[in-house]
Design a protein around this motif. Structure first.
Motif, PDB file in Angstrom:
ATOM      1  N   ALA A 103      40.120  35.552  48.703  1.00  0.00           N
ATOM      2  CA  ALA A 103      39.250  34.386  48.876  1.00  0.00           C
ATOM      3  C   ALA A 103      37.953  34.773  49.581  1.00  0.00           C
ATOM      4  O   ALA A 103      36.874  34.285  49.240  1.00  0.00           O
ATOM      5  N   ILE A 104      38.048  35.675  50.552  1.00  0.00           N
ATOM      6  CA  ILE A 104      36.847  36.151  51.252  1.00  0.00           C
ATOM      7  C   ILE A 104      35.928  36.883  50.276  1.00  0.00           C
ATOM      8  O   ILE A 104      34.704  36.709  50.283  1.00  0.00           O
ATOM      9  N   GLY A 105      36.512  37.714  49.404  1.00  0.00           N
ATOM     10  CA  GLY A 105      35.717  38.377  48.374  1.00  0.00           C
ATOM     11  C   GLY A 105      35.067  37.374  47.437  1.00  0.00           C
ATOM     12  O   GLY A 105      33.901  37.526  47.039  1.00  0.00           O
ATOM     13  N   ALA A 106      35.794  36.318  47.098  1.00  0.00           N
ATOM     14  CA  ALA A 106      35.241  35.282  46.229  1.00  0.00           C
ATOM     15  C   ALA A 106      34.069  34.568  46.894  1.00  0.00           C
ATOM     16  O   ALA A 106      33.044  34.289  46.253  1.00  0.00           O
ATOM     17  N   LEU A 107      34.181  34.276  48.188  1.00  0.00           N
ATOM     18  CA  LEU A 107      33.089  33.632  48.919  1.00  0.00           C
ATOM     19  C   LEU A 107      31.827  34.488  48.880  1.00  0.00           C
ATOM     20  O   LEU A 107      30.712  33.974  48.728  1.00  0.00           O
ATOM     21  N   GLN A 108      31.999  35.794  49.018  1.00  0.00           N
ATOM     22  CA  GLN A 108      30.844  36.695  48.997  1.00  0.00           C
ATOM     23  C   GLN A 108      30.139  36.651  47.649  1.00  0.00           C
ATOM     24  O   GLN A 108      28.900  36.601  47.580  1.00  0.00           O
ATOM     25  N   THR A 109      30.913  36.653  46.569  1.00  0.00           N
ATOM     26  CA  THR A 109      30.313  36.592  45.234  1.00  0.00           C
ATOM     27  C   THR A 109      29.638  35.251  44.988  1.00  0.00           C
ATOM     28  O   THR A 109      28.532  35.194  44.428  1.00  0.00           O
ATOM     29  N   LEU A 110      30.274  34.175  45.389  1.00  0.00           N
ATOM     30  CA  LEU A 110      29.677  32.848  45.206  1.00  0.00           C
ATOM     31  C   LEU A 110      28.344  32.751  45.940  1.00  0.00           C
ATOM     32  O   LEU A 110      27.358  32.211  45.411  1.00  0.00           O
ATOM     33  N   ARG A 111      28.278  33.286  47.134  1.00  0.00           N
ATOM     34  CA  ARG A 111      27.024  33.268  47.899  1.00  0.00           C
ATOM     35  C   ARG A 111      25.959  34.099  47.186  1.00  0.00           C
ATOM     36  O   ARG A 111      24.802  33.697  47.071  1.00  0.00           O
ATOM     37  N   ARG A 112      26.359  35.253  46.691  1.00  0.00           N
ATOM     38  CA  ARG A 112      25.425  36.148  45.996  1.00  0.00           C
ATOM     39  C   ARG A 112      24.913  35.518  44.707  1.00  0.00           C
ATOM     40  O   ARG A 112      23.758  35.739  44.313  1.00  0.00           O
ATOM     41  N   ARG A 113      25.740  34.712  44.069  1.00  0.00           N
ATOM     42  CA  ARG A 113      25.360  34.063  42.811  1.00  0.00           C
ATOM     43  C   ARG A 113      24.689  32.703  43.028  1.00  0.00           C
ATOM     44  O   ARG A 113      24.440  31.972  42.086  1.00  0.00           O
ATOM     45  N   GLY A 133      38.706  43.238  45.079  1.00  0.00           N
ATOM     46  CA  GLY A 133      39.240  42.696  43.833  1.00  0.00           C
ATOM     47  C   GLY A 133      38.937  41.217  43.680  1.00  0.00           C
ATOM     48  O   GLY A 133      38.642  40.740  42.581  1.00  0.00           O
ATOM     49  N   GLY A 134      38.992  40.466  44.788  1.00  0.00           N
ATOM     50  CA  GLY A 134      38.655  39.053  44.741  1.00  0.00           C
ATOM     51  C   GLY A 134      37.203  38.828  44.367  1.00  0.00           C
ATOM     52  O   GLY A 134      36.872  37.912  43.608  1.00  0.00           O
ATOM     53  N   SER A 135      36.319  39.692  44.888  1.00  0.00           N
ATOM     54  CA  SER A 135      34.902  39.590  44.568  1.00  0.00           C
ATOM     55  C   SER A 135      34.651  39.851  43.087  1.00  0.00           C
ATOM     56  O   SER A 135      33.913  39.112  42.422  1.00  0.00           O
ATOM     57  N   GLU A 136      35.291  40.894  42.553  1.00  0.00           N
ATOM     58  CA  GLU A 136      35.119  41.233  41.140  1.00  0.00           C
ATOM     59  C   GLU A 136      35.713  40.160  40.230  1.00  0.00           C
ATOM     60  O   GLU A 136      35.131  39.813  39.189  1.00  0.00           O
ATOM     61  N   ALA A 137      36.882  39.631  40.610  1.00  0.00           N
ATOM     62  CA  ALA A 137      37.501  38.577  39.809  1.00  0.00           C
ATOM     63  C   ALA A 137      36.620  37.329  39.775  1.00  0.00           C
ATOM     64  O   ALA A 137      36.497  36.664  38.739  1.00  0.00           O
ATOM     65  N   VAL A 184      39.821  27.306  38.756  1.00  0.00           N
ATOM     66  CA  VAL A 184      40.267  28.627  38.305  1.00  0.00           C
ATOM     67  C   VAL A 184      41.116  29.232  39.420  1.00  0.00           C
ATOM     68  O   VAL A 184      41.173  28.708  40.532  1.00  0.00           O
ATOM     69  N   MET A 185      41.765  30.355  39.110  1.00  0.00           N
ATOM     70  CA  MET A 185      42.617  31.018  40.102  1.00  0.00           C
ATOM     71  C   MET A 185      42.387  32.517  40.097  1.00  0.00           C
ATOM     72  O   MET A 185      42.199  33.127  39.040  1.00  0.00           O
ATOM     73  N   ILE A 186      42.416  33.100  41.289  1.00  0.00           N
ATOM     74  CA  ILE A 186      42.425  34.561  41.447  1.00  0.00           C
ATOM     75  C   ILE A 186      43.811  34.942  41.950  1.00  0.00           C
ATOM     76  O   ILE A 186      44.217  34.548  43.040  1.00  0.00           O
ATOM     77  N   THR A 187      44.556  35.673  41.131  1.00  0.00           N
ATOM     78  CA  THR A 187      45.922  36.038  41.478  1.00  0.00           C
ATOM     79  C   THR A 187      45.983  37.473  41.977  1.00  0.00           C
ATOM     80  O   THR A 187      44.997  38.221  41.916  1.00  0.00           O
ATOM     81  N   GLY A 188      47.160  37.874  42.506  1.00  0.00           N
ATOM     82  CA  GLY A 188      47.339  39.240  43.003  1.00  0.00           C
ATOM     83  C   GLY A 188      47.859  40.150  41.905  1.00  0.00           C
ATOM     84  O   GLY A 188      47.543  39.961  40.723  1.00  0.00           O
ATOM     85  N   GLN A 189      48.696  41.144  42.286  1.00  0.00           N
ATOM     86  CA  GLN A 189      49.283  42.003  41.260  1.00  0.00           C
ATOM     87  C   GLN A 189      50.222  41.181  40.394  1.00  0.00           C
ATOM     88  O   GLN A 189      51.100  40.479  40.905  1.00  0.00           O
ATOM     89  N   VAL A 190      50.044  41.277  39.092  1.00  0.00           N
ATOM     90  CA  VAL A 190      50.815  40.439  38.187  1.00  0.00           C
ATOM     91  C   VAL A 190      52.287  40.843  38.124  1.00  0.00           C
ATOM     92  O   VAL A 190      53.114  40.089  37.595  1.00  0.00           O
ATOM     93  N   ASN A 191      52.648  42.030  38.631  1.00  0.00           N
ATOM     94  CA  ASN A 191      54.036  42.477  38.582  1.00  0.00           C
ATOM     95  C   ASN A 191      54.754  42.267  39.919  1.00  0.00           C
ATOM     96  O   ASN A 191      55.664  43.007  40.281  1.00  0.00           O
TER      97      ASN A 191
END
Length: 344
Positions: free
Chosen positions: A258-268, A232-236, A191-198
């Motif tokens: 990516a750092i936000g994503a790591l935090q969520t993955l650890r929490r889950r 935003g990365g954590s929420e995504a 999967v991918m976490i992207t930035g502002q789509v515009n």
């Protein structure tokens, strides 16, 4: 027989004799502000020794310069210039300007008040040139500056059009490297976490990642936006885990996300990289200190700022520099370690 006329010394010879850049010599000769006393004295001494006489036309042009350039970002976030990415850009810009005696002005210009300040600066010619960053969509900032006839260098391409002068990184190619690494290490549900789509940078990184997967016959399960923010990365990541519990790889279009994503993955309760492999983008200093250390696409952020400033100085001096695309490369760290085995 009459003696041949003596060749007149050039500005370059004055600069060499004084031990300063050509720009500094020109500014000292034309009494432009923001030239140090030591450099001014050295130039004046070289002028006397060489018998240099300024060209009247060149002198008239030079005296219209004010000795300042603007780095403007299309953002209303007060802490933008403290962000590690923009901090590195500013370091690069400042290093390039050290040799020119140009003053750097930082400006947030996404709000109506910010745009008004930039307009006033352009109209009153209180800057010799502008560097623009973080443009979104069909941003009016680029048109504002270019219509005023002032040199403008873009840091990153805008979403629409292609400006005359810009410095960018190979965002598409860098994202493709992330996809290729996932495929090479056996990941099949990315999967991918992207930035502002515009923004052009988000579009380019998403395209590159999707291309790399498509060429290998691996589907991209889903994309969620994290707006280039850690939160935003954590929420995504939460959204993507809820929708695709068996995902085994995440490409985030910035290190912060990516750092936000790591935090969520650890929490889950997901192990990185055993359960999920994670790759970011930028390779800022913080990527080395995450738990685990973050694999990321490296782009030369400081060089981006440095080359923007060099390009702008060249344009101000009447040259026509070529646009520049800086290379990217994948820095593999523990979060995407090749030896890890995803759970099936």
């Amino acid at each position: 027989m009459e003696p041949s006329p003596r060749r007149m010394p050039t500005l370059d010879e004055v600069a060499e004799r004084a031990g300063v850049s050509r720009t500094a010599a020109s500014r000292a000769i034309n009494n432009v502000p923001h030239v140090s006393r030591a450099k001014r004295d050295a130039v004046e001494r070289a002028v006397r020794e060489l018998g240099y006489v300024p060209n009247p036309t060149a002198r008239a042009l030079a005296t219209r310069k004010v000795g300042a350039v603007v780095l403007a970002a299309s953002s209303d976030e007060a802490g933008l210039f403290a962000d590690p990415f923009f901090a590195e850009v500013i370091v690069g810009v400042s290093a390039a300007l050290e040799q020119t005696d140009l003053e750097l002005i930082l400006l947030l210009a996404n709000t109506p008040r910010g745009r008004e300040r930039l307009q006033q600066m352009i109209r009153s010619r209180r800057a010799d040139g502008i560097m623009l960053m973080a443009l979104r969509g069909d941003d009016p900032l680029g048109r504002l500056a270019e219509e005023a006839g002032m040199p403008v260098v873009f840091g990153g391409l805008p979403l629409t059009g292609e400006p005359r002068w810009y410095v960018d990184a190979d965002n598409r190619g860098g994202a493709r490297l992330a996809a290729e690494h996932f495929v090479r290490t056996g990941r099949t549900r990315p999967v991918m976490i992207t930035g502002q789509v515009n923004t052009r940078v988000s579009v380019a990184r998403e395209q590159g990642f999707a291309e790399g997967l498509t060429l290998a016959g691996v589907p991209l399960l889903d994309v969620a936006s994290g707006a280039f923010q850690e939160e935003g990365g954590s929420e995504a990541m939460e959204q993507l885990l809820d929708a695709h519990p068996q995902l085994d790889a995440v490409f985030a279009a910035s290190d912060g996300m990516a750092i936000g994503a790591l935090q969520t993955l650890r929490r889950r309760g997901r192990q990185v990289p055993e359960d999920v492999s994670v790759i970011g983008f930028n390779d800022l200093a913080g990527a080395r200190h995450t738990n685990p250390p973050l694999a990321t696409v490296h782009q030369p952020v400081r060089a981006l700022g440095h080359e923007m400033a060099r390009m702008l100085v060249s344009a101000i001096d009447g040259q026509d520099p070529s646009p520049l695309i800086l290379p990217t490369r994948l820095t593999v760290r523990e979060s995407a370690a090749p030896g890890a085995t995803a759970l099936r």
